[in-house]
Each structure stands twice: as C-alpha cells, then as structure tokens.
Design an enzyme around this catalytic site. Structure first.
Site, PDB file in Angstrom:
ATOM      1  CE  LYS A 235     -12.298   6.576   2.226  1.00  0.00           C
ATOM      2  NZ  LYS A 235     -13.648   6.651   1.311  1.00  0.00           N
TER       3      LYS A 235
ATOM      4  CG  HIS B  64      -2.439  -0.623   0.692  1.00  0.00           C
ATOM      5  ND1 HIS B  64      -3.270  -0.383   0.326  1.00  0.00           N
ATOM      6  CD2 HIS B  64      -2.689  -2.248   1.626  1.00  0.00           C
ATOM      7  CE1 HIS B  64      -4.791  -1.446   0.290  1.00  0.00           C
ATOM      8  NE2 HIS B  64      -3.654  -2.270   0.566  1.00  0.00           N
TER       9      HIS B  64
END
Length: 935
Positions: A597, A165
């Site tokens: 999020k 990532h």
C-alpha cells in the site's frame, strides 16, 4: 450457472468441452454441469419459473457479452439488470453467488482426483504439479540423502499462522454444507451402477437445496469468540488428523527415519490487539481455553477408540512391566477387563485426560468408565503414558498396530500439546510507548517520555532493564488503556503456566521503527513477570525473557531500516546474552500488505527481498542466534498472496534455512484447509518448498545484473504507483466512490474496524479492505500498478538487450519468475470494462474520467510489458487450466459486479431497504467466491 432454459433441453454448461480443452478436464466439466443443473432446479422449485427464466436470460446474455464480445448482448444485459427490483436483484445475486461456491468445489476436487489417479497408476505426481515426491527427487538428484533431509527437518520450524481478517466472507454453515457436497461429488468417481449414481445425485440435490435455503450472510457482526471458533473448526476438520499423517508420509519417504516435530500451527485470533479494541485479556483466556479444549477432546475421542480396539489379552500377547504398572494405576477394577492390560491402561489415560479437561477448561468428558482422575501436569506426562503403551506393543509383535493406530496420536500430542497452537500477541508500538510513558510519569522518572530523543529513550530503557526494581507503583491506579496492556501481559504469563511454554511464545510489535520500540516491549515483560534477571552483567541470575520480541517491519522505509535496527539492537549491552539464554531464536516479521500500500507491488516485493537478505547476513554473524523470518502474507497478490510453494522458493538464498512462519488469511484459509485432503496437499507443499529452499538455495544466487535491474525497476515502479495513489489530486475521492469500500466496512465479516483511525487517508486505511475493495471493482490495482511504467522506462533507452535481460531473469531467477507469475494471474482477473462501470459511481464525472483513464493506461502498459517479456498476448499462457477456469468464470461474476454497482448507486442515492443492503453484501460474497484469492 448452467441453469437449463427448459427442463427438456440439453443443459447449458459453464465450461463446455471446447476443442482446445485439456485432456482430463472432462470430469471437471461434467461435475460443474451437474451442480449447475441441481442449482437451477433448486431455484425453479423455491423461487418459481419466472425467477428461473430471468436468471437464465441474464446468464445467456452475460456469456454472449463476455465470451463473444457481443455489444448488443452487453447493452441488453445492462438494461435488464438496471430494471430489476431490489428483491429480484437479491435473488439473482444469490443464484450467481452460490454457483461460484459450487464451481469452486468441483475445481478443488479435480486436481485431487488427478493426483490420486496418477499415484494409483504408479506415475507419481501428475504432470507439472509440485509435490513432496518431486522435491525429494530433486534432492536425490543433488546427492542429498534421507539422513541429511531428516537433519534439516530436525533443525526446522515451519508454521502456518491462522489469522482473522475481514476478507473471509463465508459462514461456517456454508463451509459445512460445501464439504458435504465435496464428499458426495468425490464419491461419484467410484460409483458404477445407475442406481448408485441416481442415489448419489438425489443426495447432492438435497444438499444443494439445503444450500439455497441457507442464509448466505451473517446477520450480526462477528465477535472475537466467533472468530476463534471459526478458526478451531479447521483443526477439527483438518490439522489434528492431517498433520500426523503428513509426518508419517515424510518418514516413510525418508526410509523410516523419525523426525522430531518441525511443523506446528500458530494463531493470532484472540491475541492480536493491533487496532482491535475487542481483543482483551479475557479474549486471550477464551482463546487459550477453547484451543486447549479442542486438543483435549480430540485426544479423549482417540483414546476411547483405541481402548475399544486394543482388546489384546494377556494370555495371547504379553506386555511390558511398565504397561502393567500403567494399567494397575488406571483405577479400572472391572473383572471383565482384568486380562486386557492395554484397554485398562487406556481407560486410565482417558480418566486422567478427563481430569485435565475439567481442570484446564471446566469441561466434562463424554464418557466415564472410571471417574476423572489426576490431571496431567503437562502434555509430556500424557506423551510418556502413550509411549509406554507404544513400546509394549512393539516389543510384543504388534508394531503394525502401534504404527497405524497409536503413532498418529503420539505425533498429535507432540505437535499440539495442550495448547493446540502457539498464540501470538500483537500490539502497535505506539500503544507500548503510551503505556511506558504513563508508568514513568507516575513513578516520577520522566515527565514526557514520548518527547525524549531516541538515544535518550534507549539509555533510560536499558537502565530500567538493568534494575531489579519494578517501575510500577504498588497500589497505583493507571488509565484504562495502560491497565489493559499490563493485564494482557500478566494474563499471558498465567496462560503459559496453565497450558505450557509453547502456548504463547511471540510478542509482535507492529510499526517497529526504532530500537526503543523493542526495548519498550522488553520492559513491559519485566514489569509483568515475563522476564527474570536483568541486563546488568553483575546480576547473578541469568536473564531470560519468556516471549520472543518480534519486530514487524511494514512500510518501505521500515523494511529498509530492518537490518540496521536489528544490528543496533543486538549491539546493546546484554541483549545478545538475553536472547541466547531465552532459546537463541529471533523472529522478524515482514509486512507485505502495508509495504504494498505504501510503495506498490514492485517496490514492496523488492524491498522485502532486500530486507530478508540483509537480515540473513546480519544473523549469520551472530553467535548462537537463529533467524526465523515471519512472512505476513495475505490472500491477494497485492498483499503477498499467490502460491505459497512458489513464494517460498522465491525467497533469497540463505534466508529460509528450514525456518519459516507465514500468515494464512481470509478466504484463503477456507480454500486451503477446510477440506482435509486439500489441506494435506497444501501442508505437504509448505514442507516441500521449505526443504528445497533450504537445501538447494546455495546454487541459486542471482547475478549482479539481475539485482541492479530489480533496483531500477523498483524505483520506477514506486514513482508511478505513488504518483497515482498519493500524488494525484482527487484520488482518495475516486477510491472511496468507485469501490465498495464503505459497504465492505459494514459487512459482518470480522471483529476489526476497516481503518486504524477515523479518517479517509489512504495511510490510515488497513491494507486488507484496501486490496479487497479494488478486487471487488475488478481493478485489483495493488497487484500490478507501477509494473507497466517500470518496464517501459527500463527498456526505453536500449530495448532489445534490456528485454533479453528481463527474459533471462524470468527464466533463471525464481524471485522474478514468481513476481511475473503473480502479476500475470492478477491481471487475468481484472476487467477494465467492468471497472468502468464502478467509475460511473463517482459523482464528479470529470474526476472519474481523468483518474480512470490513468489507471486504464497503466493497465494496458502492464499487459504490454508482460507480453514483451513472456512472449504471449494471452494471460496465463503457461497455465492453461487456470486460464480456462477464469475465462469460464467471468460470465458468472459479471452480473454480480453489475448488480453491485446498481445497488450501490441506489443505496447512495438514498434508497433504503433490507433487499438493497443484503443485495450489496451478498454480491461482495459472490464476487469474492468467484475470484477466490481476493482478500
């Protein structure tokens, strides 16, 4: 950075010995001083005295401003940094960045040295540190003996899964150099004479000088192959040796009871296609080939060394008939080894391994006593030969040799096979739907599959899964996107044939929202030869799917629907039978990043807890199916990060049961596993926490009032968080302007785009750069926002009784205690003063002031809430070592933040040049290194 103002003056230190410093920190302080002094010398030597003095001035001003609150020093620091040319700024950024890397080395070494001293003195694990020994003591106290622990491990499955990532910002060259510095620093403790210490310091000086002259940044974006190679480096440095050692440690503590493999590695690199167009069928082949080669070359080296050591003569030690036969098949007719059956047997094993390497990877072995032989059909055949050697040694009084030298290799082959790690496949559910829709349209089954109601989709998919005939048309030409999906599934079948069934076992469906999402992935398996038989109960062949269908529940709504979706899925005809026939294992992945999020830290963590509990209850009612939760944790608290040990213990009772997979991402991989000693400790803690959560969890069911309070806090926290992020006009503009999100997207730190779609919607932004950007700006908003408002609202009507309830929850409930600990830690790394500088990047000053004031107010509420619950104004009051570390780091991170803001301002104003661009990207690297778990 502990640079000296004058060569003859006493060195200034990063962590001076303060009156309140914990006893035992002296060696850490000494090591940091040494590394800082060597870095200062390297700067002076390579950049000149003027650059050295400039950096020293910045350091002194930053220390005065950060630690002493000197307002004049702060103004002078800001003015000095603004006056730097881009080239000068770049040098300053390099210096402070490298200091953070060096300080990390010293801080990583310190607890290992403390642990070793405690073990040498017979005092066990050093004070306060969790360990396998501590966990086993807890289990013994609960009357849980070695036999029951061994049984739990035999039924267990613990799997760290390494992913690629865009938060790992260190190059492998730097990791290698840092590892060399670590080893030299560790050696100093055992050096006594002045000459030895002086020689060691010269070696350290050379390594630090090398580090200073090494490029901090990658000059081109990583490819998927680069990411695969980076991941494999951790196997060579740590996993291949440390996992067998860990098994040996465990068995020794369990009175010699041997446990079957339960700790295995997983991987995503090369198989994770969700939003990454660079991952293809070729990437999958490359990943598996490179993984296989890493395992086989390790075995070849080990077998060669064993062959050199086992010069046992038949005249002095006998051997079994099976060993004689193995030696006879070796092809080694060298008369000098005629009396050495073990060596000849190992030469034969090496020869067959060389043939296996050539067949599976195309590679050549380094040595050839005899030509490459018949390849092993699978890793079990290799294991059988090694066991033959092992049994012969034990029968003929060489148990100590078998235990010390052969057993680690046997364990490695058991754990890693020829595949090294189980490589997961992952794709988004909408790509599956798109592919199925195209197949069905071309087959004239339905023109617009995507438009069908959910129930009709399920009925159609079940009918197709019950029909032995394929949907794909022979000779048909499908779109590039559909062909890509089908090809990678077919390639997975081929990889399993070559490298074994454990090579690829899981198929993860991102954005699972309906039952049809699961059925679509099953139908793709059927179409590509990964499923045999049908769901039709009249089918004489038992239905089996090669890949476990793993739903990934990511958003708050998805988590709330997780158990209902799985219940509906298993109620469908033939599904339970298929899963049982396929091994009886159901993995379910829970997404920490996107849920945070979506709903903020409180609601994300609470809904993950609720989903885990509901799923455990559902699968407890199913016969012959074991649930394994897969935790998609990141590096930051906002992405589920924080200590893995505490996170596992905080799982709801009854949800671990010896079964856990969890992602290791970003710079956390390097922090945990780049060094083999640190890697061993972290792997040990995974096992310890899993055992404790499995065998002691039944005693920790939280009372109803705790659950009711958590639900109330979650609702209030989500309202506050979403009110800011999704309900405040101009917030998106503020985020994109006040953080380095745009600059992060250009950093060469990953093969994956920063956003799923070309838009500025927060919903489309990947959770990783979202969290990373806030961390860089020293806000770390995803890790705490909404908490303060939730606590304030909760205690508003009846403060003292409700505060006492929260304090009870903190003392008695591991889930809530871990939540508070993580928020406490992340708040300790924030700095609203620095964050205010980032807000200055927003062109609309009225907008900047309005939103920054909202964030700052919530930040104050969060700190106030922690103070009321924990009883301390100071962050990390219960972890003074970490508190001191962060306090001492701040003056060295602040200049990086200030320079990042200044260079971003110049860049956005149109100033161009390599020094500007590299300065920004280097500052991202340095801040990430200084804050550590930021990705």
């Amino acid at each position: 950075m502990q640079l000296e103002a004058q060569a003859q003056e006493k060195p200034v230190t990063l962590a001076p010995a303060e009156p309140d410093a914990a006893k035992g920190d002296e060696s850490l302080i000494e090591d940091i001083r040494l590394l800082g002094r060597l870095l200062g010398d390297a700067v002076r030597e390579h950049e000149g005295s003027a650059a050295f003095e400039r950096i020293e001035t910045i350091r002194r001003l930053s220390v005065a401003a950060s630690r002493n609150g000197d307002a004049e020093a702060d103004r002078n620091l800001d003015a000095l940094l603004r006056s730097l040319t881009a080239e000068e700024a770049r040098t300053v950024i390099r210096a402070f960045s490298y200091f953070s890397h060096l300080a990390n080395i010293a801080e990583d070494l310190h607890p290992l040295q403390q642990r070793a001293r405690a073990q040498a003195s017979g005092s066990g694990a050093f004070a306060g540190a969790p360990s396998l020994a501590t966990t086993l003591a807890h289990l013994r106290k609960a009357s849980i003996g070695a036999g029951k622990i061994a049984q739990a491990l035999a039924r267990g499955w613990i799997s760290p899964v390494l992913t690629a990532h865009p938060t790992e910002v260190r190059r492998k060259s730097l990791l290698d150099a840092e590892h060399a510095i670590f080893k030299l620093l560790a050696a100093r403790e055992h050096l006594r004479g002045k000459a030895e210490r002086a020689q060691n310091e010269m070696q350290l000086r050379a390594r630090v000088s090398q580090l200073w002259q090494t490029e901090l940044l990658r000059q081109s974006r990583l490819t998927v192959r680069d990411e695969i190679e980076n991941t494999l480096s951790y196997y060579r440095s740590t996993f291949l040796r440390e996992i067998p050692r860990l098994y040996a440690d465990i068995e020794q503590r369990l009175e010699g009871l041997r446990v079957p493999p339960f700790l295995r590695m997983g991987a995503w690199v090369g198989g994770d296609r969700d939003g990454n167009p660079n991952v293809t069928a070729e990437s999958l082949s490359t990943a598996m080939r490179m993984q296989c080669e890493t395992a086989l070359r390790f075995y070849l080296v080990e077998v060669h060394e064993l062959g050199a050591e086992l010069s046992i003569s038949r005249r002095y030690a006998g051997c079994t008939k099976a060993l004689e036969e193995l030696a006879a098949r070796s092809g080694d007719d060298n008369p000098h080894r005629d009396d050495e059956p073990y060596r000849r047997a190992l030469i034969g094993v090496y020869s067959r391994l060389a043939g296996t390497l050539e067949k599976l990877t195309g590679g050549q072995a380094a040595r050839h006593a005899v030509a490459p032989g018949e390849p092993y059909a699978n890793s079990w055949a290799l294991l059988a030969d090694l066991v033959t050697i092992d049994e012969s040694l034990r029968v003929h009084h060489s148990e100590v040799i078998a235990t010390q030298r052969l057993e680690p290799l046997i364990r490695a082959v058991e754990v890693f096979g020829f595949h090294l790690a189980t490589l997961d496949l992952r794709q988004s559910s909408d790509r599956h739907e798109e592919t199925i829709a195209e197949l069905l349209k071309d087959a004239r089954i339905v023109d617009d599959y995507a438009a069908l109601p959910e129930i009709e989709k399920q009925q159609l998919l079940l009918r197709l899964l019950s029909d032995p005939r394929p949907v794909r048309l022979p000779g048909a030409t499908y779109s590039e996107r559909a062909t890509s999906e089908l090809t990678i599934m077919e390639r997975a079948r081929e990889m399993r044939r070559l490298y074994g069934d454990e090579a690829i076992r899981h198929y993860i469906i991102s954005h699972t929202e309906t039952v049809s999402d699961l059925l679509e992935a099953l139908l793709l398996q059927k179409e590509c030869g990964l499923m045999r038989g049908t769901l039709d109960p009249r089918d004489a062949q038992a239905v089996v799917a090669d890949l476990i269908i793993v739903p990934l529940f990511e958003t708050i709504d998805d988590l709330r629907n997780a158990a209902p979706i799985m219940q509906e899925f298993y109620a469908l005809p033939g599904i339970l039978k298929l899963v049982v026939n396929s091994g009886g294992q159901q993995d379910v992945m829970l997404g920490y990043s996107d849920s945070n999020k979506d709903g903020g830290i409180l609601t994300s963590i609470w809904e993950l807890y609720r989903a885990s509990t509901a799923l455990a209850e559902l699968f407890a009612s199913l016969t012959n199916v074991t649930l394994r939760l897969f935790h998609g944790r990141g590096g930051t608290v906002g992405r589920g990060g924080g200590p893995s040990y505490d996170a596992i213990l905080a799982q709801p009772p009854g949800t671990v049961n010896g079964q856990i997979r969890l992602t290791e991402q970003g710079e956390v991989i390097a922090a945990k596993y780049a060094n083999p000693q640190i890697g061993h400790v972290n792997l040990e803690l995974l096992v310890a926490a899993t055992l404790e959560a499995t065998l002691l969890s039944e005693h920790k069911t939280p009372p109803p009032e705790f659950l009711e309070a958590a639900e109330e806090l979650s609702q209030a926290g989500m309202a506050a968080y979403r009110g800011l992020v999704y309900g405040t006009e101009g917030f998106v503009d503020f985020f994109f302007s006040s953080t380095p999100i745009s600059e992060i997207a250009s950093l060469n730190i990953g093969s994956r785009p920063a956003s799923r779609k070309p838009s500025r919607r927060i919903e489309d932004l990947r959770a990783i750069p979202w969290s990373f950007s806030w961390a860089q700006a020293r806000v770390a908003l995803p890790g705490w926002h909404g908490f303060g408002s939730a606590i304030a609202q909760f205690i508003e009507t009846d403060e003292q009784p409700r505060l006492e309830l929260l304090r009870r929850m903190s003392r008695e409930w591991p889930f809530f205690r871990a939540l508070l600990s993580n928020i406490d830690m992340i708040l300790s790394k924030t700095d609203m003063s620095i964050a205010h500088h980032y807000a200055g990047l927003v062109e609309d000053k009225t907008l900047a002031a309005r939103i920054f004031d909202m964030i700052a107010a919530e930040h104050a509420r969060a700190n106030e809430a922690l103070e009321k619950i924990l009883g301390s104004k100071e962050r990390l009051a219960d972890n003074p070592t970490l508190a001191r570390s962060i306090k001492h780091r701040f003056p060295y991170i602040a200049p990086l933040n200030y320079l990042q803001v200044e260079l971003i301002r110049r860049h956005r104003a149109g100033e161009r040049g390599e020094d500007i661009r590299e300065g920004i990207l280097m500052s991202i690297n340095g801040i990430a290194a200084g804050l550590r778990n930021t990705g």
